[in-house]
Enzyme design. Structure first.
Site, PDB file in Angstrom:
ATOM      1  N   ARG A  74       0.847  -1.175   0.000  1.00 14.81           N
ATOM      2  CA  ARG A  74       0.000   0.000   0.000  1.00 14.81           C
ATOM      3  C   ARG A  74       0.893   1.240   0.000  1.00 14.81           C
ATOM      4  O   ARG A  74       1.664   1.455   0.935  1.00 14.81           O
ATOM      5  CB  ARG A  74      -0.868  -0.025   1.265  1.00 14.81           C
ATOM      6  CG  ARG A  74      -1.844   1.103   1.323  1.00 14.81           C
ATOM      7  CD  ARG A  74      -2.162   1.499   2.739  1.00 14.81           C
ATOM      8  NE  ARG A  74      -2.315   2.942   2.735  1.00 14.81           N
ATOM      9  CZ  ARG A  74      -2.469   3.694   3.793  1.00 14.81           C
ATOM     10  NH1 ARG A  74      -2.467   3.167   4.986  1.00 14.81           N
ATOM     11  NH2 ARG A  74      -2.592   4.973   3.670  1.00 14.81           N
ATOM     12  N   HIS A 119      -2.241  11.097   0.484  1.00 20.24           N
ATOM     13  CA  HIS A 119      -1.723  10.877   1.837  1.00 20.24           C
ATOM     14  C   HIS A 119      -1.042  12.176   2.276  1.00 20.24           C
ATOM     15  O   HIS A 119       0.158  12.217   2.534  1.00 20.24           O
ATOM     16  CB  HIS A 119      -0.769   9.685   1.872  1.00 20.24           C
ATOM     17  CG  HIS A 119      -0.549   9.107   3.240  1.00 20.24           C
ATOM     18  ND1 HIS A 119      -0.814   7.793   3.548  1.00 20.24           N
ATOM     19  CD2 HIS A 119      -0.101   9.666   4.391  1.00 20.24           C
ATOM     20  CE1 HIS A 119      -0.514   7.564   4.831  1.00 20.24           C
ATOM     21  NE2 HIS A 119      -0.073   8.692   5.357  1.00 20.24           N
ATOM     22  N   GLU A 164      -6.822   8.821   6.075  1.00 19.28           N
ATOM     23  CA  GLU A 164      -7.073   9.479   7.349  1.00 19.28           C
ATOM     24  C   GLU A 164      -7.612  10.898   7.202  1.00 19.28           C
ATOM     25  O   GLU A 164      -6.933  11.890   7.489  1.00 19.28           O
ATOM     26  CB  GLU A 164      -5.808   9.486   8.213  1.00 19.28           C
ATOM     27  CG  GLU A 164      -5.450   8.107   8.707  1.00 19.28           C
ATOM     28  CD  GLU A 164      -4.265   8.101   9.664  1.00 19.28           C
ATOM     29  OE1 GLU A 164      -3.746   9.173   9.976  1.00 19.28           O
ATOM     30  OE2 GLU A 164      -3.886   7.009  10.089  1.00 19.28           O
ATOM     31  N   ASN A 304      -7.313   1.943   9.921  1.00 22.57           N
ATOM     32  CA  ASN A 304      -5.996   2.156  10.536  1.00 22.57           C
ATOM     33  C   ASN A 304      -6.159   2.077  12.041  1.00 22.57           C
ATOM     34  O   ASN A 304      -6.969   2.796  12.604  1.00 22.57           O
ATOM     35  CB  ASN A 304      -5.456   3.558  10.205  1.00 22.57           C
ATOM     36  CG  ASN A 304      -5.083   3.726   8.749  1.00 22.57           C
ATOM     37  OD1 ASN A 304      -5.291   2.833   7.933  1.00 22.57           O
ATOM     38  ND2 ASN A 304      -4.526   4.871   8.417  1.00 22.57           N
ATOM     39  N   TYR A 306      -3.842   1.976  15.722  1.00 24.84           N
ATOM     40  CA  TYR A 306      -2.594   1.950  16.481  1.00 24.84           C
ATOM     41  C   TYR A 306      -2.826   1.803  17.975  1.00 24.84           C
ATOM     42  O   TYR A 306      -2.087   1.132  18.672  1.00 24.84           O
ATOM     43  CB  TYR A 306      -1.793   3.243  16.270  1.00 24.84           C
ATOM     44  CG  TYR A 306      -1.219   3.375  14.889  1.00 24.84           C
ATOM     45  CD1 TYR A 306       0.049   2.885  14.582  1.00 24.84           C
ATOM     46  CD2 TYR A 306      -1.943   3.987  13.871  1.00 24.84           C
ATOM     47  CE1 TYR A 306       0.583   2.996  13.314  1.00 24.84           C
ATOM     48  CE2 TYR A 306      -1.418   4.097  12.597  1.00 24.84           C
ATOM     49  CZ  TYR A 306      -0.159   3.608  12.321  1.00 24.84           C
ATOM     50  OH  TYR A 306       0.368   3.712  11.063  1.00 24.84           O
ATOM     51  N   GLU A 371      -3.373   0.118   8.265  1.00 27.10           N
ATOM     52  CA  GLU A 371      -2.184   0.508   9.028  1.00 27.10           C
ATOM     53  C   GLU A 371      -2.304  -0.077  10.420  1.00 27.10           C
ATOM     54  O   GLU A 371      -3.391  -0.131  10.996  1.00 27.10           O
ATOM     55  CB  GLU A 371      -2.032   2.035   9.162  1.00 27.10           C
ATOM     56  CG  GLU A 371      -1.518   2.720   7.932  1.00 27.10           C
ATOM     57  CD  GLU A 371      -1.314   4.222   8.125  1.00 27.10           C
ATOM     58  OE1 GLU A 371      -0.986   4.658   9.262  1.00 27.10           O
ATOM     59  OE2 GLU A 371      -1.483   4.958   7.146  1.00 27.10           O
TER      60      GLU A 371
END
Ligand code: PNW
Length: 462
Positions: A74, A119, A164, A304, A306, A371
């Protein structure tokens, strides 16, 4: 084990790895501009001028992906590399060739490209006329998307529109990212509004010209948007807190799956705007036509993940601001394991909870975790292995126990790269990059070997 066909891969983004900031006719992006004009904006005063030099060394990146056994890559396209002033009247052929070469190299190595159109590196020429605050950005995005789809549409099946959205709009609502406008509570809502209009312009524009229909039927191309969310865990109090993610995750997912922003978000921002004596809400309204157009412009969900946060009721943040509008306070439990990034605490169960939310709220869409990764200072690679092991386990639970339709993961990141405000000091790669060596030597870390074995084990059943 993961189900048969589950795809493993890795991610990067143009500004973070490419370098070649002015090579072969590339235009200036808002990140080039910000890091050059305000070097102090980055903690280490570093920038992405050279980065991993992937503009010249992309074959090394593909070699690294191949060495680990990755099936997906990606990456993102730099808008000003292909359209130096952002508009279609000036095309940089060298930029188009670069991505064609990268795509061909991936396909020759049996690695599926997953390509993001945006991005965060907006052409500075478009920022100069308002960037995402300018309603015409929707048309500019359409022109750009059209060129990219026409150029690579027969080779690329998986598309990401905007990475995002929440981070993009924070470039307008804070100093966190370029263009660092800090128009909190106003510019961020306007940027989000225009951002939501942009991909449907490209979606419908292409549809009208039958190109999109063509891919859908013949090339299985997909258009999606990647929605960022830190999962917020609810603190158990007598007063049930509202869900903060209605203001981040829901803000961008609701319109494409359900037609408009979350009702609670509309209600709260309207109420606060009124209390401030304004005639119109700080959160712009879509027309009914726009709502209908935006609704359904998504084929798969890019998730995504985290970390997680705790929330409790309370008022905090600048006045006005999106944070203040939530009427919630977000915080980390001090017992949670910390990392080299102050915002990343290790909470693997959050990814499962969030995946479940996606399933329940949006009808179990086809999902790829686009992600997920662990930051260190080059000193905690074994903890990175632990991070991936536990998060992959939670993804498996989401699939088998909760029935979530997750078909792959692209971890962040294949190589160490420019970590925005943290420069090169915070590292997410499973492959180390020697930024001091002339050819930016790439060396597999222990976590890369761990992944190699992990993937090889799963391929035994595929
Ligand atoms: C993502 N936060 O960004 C981006 O998509 C990547 O480009 C980036 O390198 C990666 O995560 C690691 O940071 C985020 O502060 C950066 O909440 C910061 C935050 C969230 C996402």
């Amino acid at each position: 084990m993961f189900p048969k066909g589950f795809m493993f891969g890795a991610s990067t983004a143009a500004y973070q790895v490419e370098g070649g900031w002015n090579a072969d006719g590339k235009g200036i992006s808002i990140w080039d501009n910000l890091t050059h004009v305000h070097p102090d904006f980055i903690r280490t005063r570093e920038n992405g001028d050279v980065a991993d030099d992937s503009y010249h060394l992309y074959k090394e990146d593909v070699k690294a992906l191949k060495a680990v056994g990755m099936q997906l890559y990606r990456f993102s396209i730099s808008w000003p590399r292909v359209l130096p002033n952002g508009r279609i009247n000036q095309i940089n052929q060298a930029g188009l060739d670069y991505y064609m070469n990268l795509i061909d190299e991936l396909l020759a190595n049996d690695i599926t490209p997953v390509v993001a159109l945006y991005h965060w590196d907006l052409p500075q020429a478009l920022e100069d006329i308002g960037g995402w605050l300018n309603p015409d950005i929707a048309q500019y995005f359409e022109e750009y998307a059209d060129l990219i789809f026409k150029t690579y549409g027969d080779k690329v099946k998986w598309w990401i529109t905007i990475n995002e959205a929440w981070s993009v709009i924070n470039g307008y609502g804070s100093f966190a990212w370029a263009p660092a406008k800090n128009l909190h509570g106003t510019g961020d809502y306007l940027a989000g509004h225009n951002l939501l209009r942009a991909p449907w312009e490209s979606f419908t524009g292409l549809y009208q010209r039958k190109i999109f229909t063509l891919w859908r039927q013949n090339q299985y191309g997909v258009l999606w948007r990647n929605v960022f969310a830190r999962h917020q865990m609810r603190q158990k109090t007598s007063q049930q807190p509202r869900d903060v993610i209605n203001f981040s995750f829901g803000w961008f997912a609701h319109p494409v799956f359900k037609g408009d922003c979350p009702p609670i978000m509309r209600e709260m921002v309207d109420r606060n705007s009124k209390a401030e004596g304004r005639n119109v809400s700080r959160l712009p309204y879509f027309t009914q036509e726009e709502i209908n157009e935006i609704n359904g412009t998504v084929d798969w969900f890019g998730l995504n993940y985290y970390t997680s946060m705790m929330t409790k009721n309370g008022i905090t943040g600048d006045n006005p601001s999106t944070l203040r509008d939530t009427e919630m306070i977000q915080y980390w439990d001090p017992s949670w394991p910390s990392t080299a990034s102050d915002w990343v605490k290790v909470i693997p169960q959050g990814i499962r909870a969030l995946a479940k939310k996606v399933k329940e709220e949006y009808g179990n869409p086809l999902t790829i975790v686009t992600e997920n990764g662990y930051p260190d200072h080059g000193d905690r690679d074994l903890d990175r292995i632990g991070y991936f092991e536990t998060h992959l386990a939670e993804i498996r639970r989401a699939i088998y126990e909760d029935g979530c339709n997750i078909v792959g993961i692209a971890i962040w990141s294949i190589i160490d790269n420019f970590e925005w405000k943290d420069g090169y000091t915070v590292k997410f790669g499973i492959v180390e990059v020697d930024f001091n060596s002339p050819n930016k030597t790439r060396t597999l870390k222990k976590s890369a070997y761990w992944f190699k074995n992990y993937i090889a084990m799963h391929k035994l059943i595929q």
